[in-house]
Each structure stands twice: as structure tokens, then as C-alpha cells.
Design a protein around this motif. Structure first.
Motif, mmCIF file in Angstrom:
data_model
loop_
_atom_site.group_PDB
_atom_site.id
_atom_site.type_symbol
_atom_site.label_atom_id
_atom_site.label_comp_id
_atom_site.label_asym_id
_atom_site.label_seq_id
_atom_site.Cartn_x
_atom_site.Cartn_y
_atom_site.Cartn_z
ATOM 1 N N MET A 1 0.412 -5.237 6.212
ATOM 2 C CA MET A 1 0.970 -5.649 4.924
ATOM 3 C C MET A 1 -0.131 -6.141 3.984
ATOM 4 O O MET A 1 -0.117 -5.863 2.787
ATOM 5 C CB MET A 1 1.999 -6.770 5.146
ATOM 6 N N SER A 2 -1.109 -6.892 4.522
ATOM 7 C CA SER A 2 -2.182 -7.425 3.685
ATOM 8 C C SER A 2 -3.008 -6.302 3.078
ATOM 9 O O SER A 2 -3.462 -6.402 1.928
ATOM 10 C CB SER A 2 -3.074 -8.355 4.500
ATOM 11 N N TRP A 3 -3.213 -5.207 3.835
ATOM 12 C CA TRP A 3 -3.974 -4.091 3.296
ATOM 13 C C TRP A 3 -3.217 -3.422 2.144
ATOM 14 O O TRP A 3 -3.835 -2.984 1.163
ATOM 15 C CB TRP A 3 -4.249 -3.070 4.403
ATOM 16 N N ALA A 4 -1.911 -3.351 2.238
ATOM 17 C CA ALA A 4 -1.121 -2.764 1.157
ATOM 18 C C ALA A 4 -1.229 -3.608 -0.107
ATOM 19 O O ALA A 4 -1.362 -3.074 -1.220
ATOM 20 C CB ALA A 4 0.338 -2.639 1.592
ATOM 21 N N VAL A 5 -1.188 -4.929 0.055
ATOM 22 C CA VAL A 5 -1.319 -5.822 -1.101
ATOM 23 C C VAL A 5 -2.690 -5.668 -1.747
ATOM 24 O O VAL A 5 -2.816 -5.604 -2.982
ATOM 25 C CB VAL A 5 -1.090 -7.292 -0.668
ATOM 26 N N ARG A 6 -3.735 -5.562 -0.923
ATOM 27 C CA ARG A 6 -5.084 -5.396 -1.459
ATOM 28 C C ARG A 6 -5.227 -4.072 -2.193
ATOM 29 O O ARG A 6 -5.848 -3.997 -3.272
ATOM 30 C CB ARG A 6 -6.104 -5.490 -0.321
ATOM 31 N N ALA A 7 -4.657 -3.021 -1.623
ATOM 32 C CA ALA A 7 -4.732 -1.713 -2.263
ATOM 33 C C ALA A 7 -3.993 -1.710 -3.598
ATOM 34 O O ALA A 7 -4.473 -1.165 -4.601
ATOM 35 C CB ALA A 7 -4.153 -0.647 -1.333
ATOM 36 N N LEU A 8 -2.810 -2.331 -3.629
ATOM 37 C CA LEU A 8 -2.054 -2.410 -4.876
ATOM 38 C C LEU A 8 -2.795 -3.229 -5.930
ATOM 39 O O LEU A 8 -2.761 -2.900 -7.122
ATOM 40 C CB LEU A 8 -0.672 -3.020 -4.600
#
Length: 254
Positions: A1-8
Motif C-alpha cells: 500500500m505504501s508503494w502505491a501512495v508513493r507512486a501516486l
């Protein structure tokens, strides 16, 4: 989930950049003078396919890794020596403390005079930039060690070298890697600046060359490349630090 937030988060920044530059927005800052994300992407695609781009990457990485490796070894060694020996601390600290406030990039003229080639001078600047954060963090980490650890080893008959190997070096690793992480970031700042001033190859040199010929997409490509290289090398240091300090309670809890 943290990687998705960073990518967004990254995509949102790129989207805002494209919007401001494509529309020529002027809100005190003049975004109409900056290249768009699309222009930078096209310029990056062009450069990635050239041998010159890869040569510059290799040259900058070789400079940063050479200077950083020397700084890491000497910084840790001298940090331990200064913290453990009062006599050597009195001898070494005054000249080091006099030199430490001098920005590494200000030593470029001295490096040009001292070293026979620009390459050696740039490595020297990189070394100086990374050396002092490592030295200072190691010194403080050694002095912060609980004395009861050393007393326990000595009570069980441990020698000075055993104390160093089993207590001092493992106990200072968190502080040492903190200094290494900071040193890597500072080293990138200085190696790029040195390449702009006296280099013949490298990402910094190529970025400055792009500016002199008014190739602004090329300038931004250089900046993005520098950021990516700095992030990857710093992440590598932090990963190595986490692996080396897995015994820490907070690492185990994480």
C-alpha cells in the motif's frame, strides 16, 4: 500500500508540472520558461540511447563510489580512534575541526593545484564531502556507547581488541550508517558541482553543457538523472545499514 501512495504522489507532482508548463502559467513563478514533462521525457529517451549518456553515468558513479569508499574507511577508523584515545584525539581533532567547516566544493582550486589530473581532484572533493559526516557520526556513536557493555566484556577477561570487535564496532553501526547516509547525499552534491567546474565527463558536466547551449530539456534530464542516482545510492546504503543492524529491537519489531 505504501508503494502505491508513493507512486501516486510522484504521478501527482508530474501531472502538476505538466499542467503548469503546458499552459504557460505565471503565478509569480514563470512556468512558461520551463520544459514540459513530455519534452523532458522525449529528451531523456534520446539520451538514453546514446553511448555518451552511459559513459557519463559510469564516470559519475565511479567518482562517487571511489571517494565515498575512501571516506567511509578513513572516517570510521579515525572516528573510533579519536573517540577512544584522548592523546590521538588531542592531536587529530584541532586540524580536522579547522578544515571541517570549509565546504568541500570550496576546495576545488586547491584540488586543481594539488592533483595532476582533474579526475583525481574530483574524487578528492567527493572524499572530503563524505568524510566529515562519517567521522563526526562515528565519533559521537562511540562516545554514546554505554560503558557497562565494555565493563562486562573486560570483567569476563576480554582484551582491548575484543572490546573493539565485539562491543565498539557493532554498537556504533546505527550511528555509522546514519553518517554514511548523510555523507552519500553530500558527496553527490559536491561531485556534481565539481564536474560542472572542472570535469570533462559526467552527469554534472553534461548538465552544465546543456545549459550553455540553452538546451533546457537536457538540463532537466540531467537533474532528474542526478536525483535518481542519488536516491539509488542512498537507498543502497540504508538497505545495507538495515541488514547490518538487524539485531536492533526496533528493526525486529518492524
Amino acid at each position: 500500500m505504501s508503494w502505491a501512495v508513493r507512486a501516486l504522489s510522484l504521478l501527482a507532482c508530474l501531472g502538476l508540472w505538466q499542467l503548469l508548463t503546458a499552459t504557460g502559467t505565471e503565478l509569480w513563478l514563470r512556468f512558461d520558461n520551463l520544459p514540459t514533462v513530455v519534452e523532458v521525457g522525449e529528451r531523456l529517451a534520446e539520451q538514453v540511447g546514446t553511448a555518451e549518456f552511459h559513459r557519463d553515468l559510469a564516470q559519475s558513479l565511479l567518482r562517487i563510489l571511489t571517494g565515498f569508499a575512501i571516506a567511509a574507511v578513513l572516517g570510521v577508523a579515525l572516528g573510533v580512534v579519536i573517540a577512544r584515545s584522548r592523546l590521538l584525539g588531542d592531536v587529530l581533532r584541532p586540524p580536522l575541526e579547522v578544515v571541517r567547516p570549509i565546504p568541500a566544493i570550496a576546495l576545488v582550486p586547491i584540488a586543481i593545484l594539488l592533483f595532476p589530473t582533474n579526475e583525481q581532484g574530483i574524487v578528492f572533493i567527493t572524499f572530503v564531502a563524505a568524510f566529515f559526516p562519517v567521522l563526526v557520526s562515528t565519533r559521537h556513536a562511540v562516545r554514546a556507547l554505554p560503558t557497562i557493555w565494555e565493563d562486562a566484556v573486560r570483567t569476563m577477561g576480554g582484551s582491548r581488541w575484543q572490546v573493539l570487535a565485539r562491543v565498539v564496532l557493532p554498537g556504533t553501526l546505527p550511528g555509522v550508517f546514519g553518517g554514511l547516509s548523510v555523507g552519500m547525499g553530500v558527496a553527490w552534491i559536491c561531485v556534481i558541482s565539481a564536474e560542472m567546474i572542472s570535469g570533462q565527463f559526467g552527469v554534472g558536466y553534461r548538465t552544465w553543457q546543456a545549459y550553455t547551449v540553452v538546451d533546457y530539456p537536457g538540463v532537466v534530464v540531467g537533474m532528474v538523472t542526478i536525483g535518481a542516482l542519488g536516491y539509488l545510492t542512498s537507498a543502497g546504503v540504508e538497505l545495507l545499514g538495515r541488514r547490518a543492524t538487524r539485531w536492533l529491537p526496533r528493526e525486529a519489531a518492524a
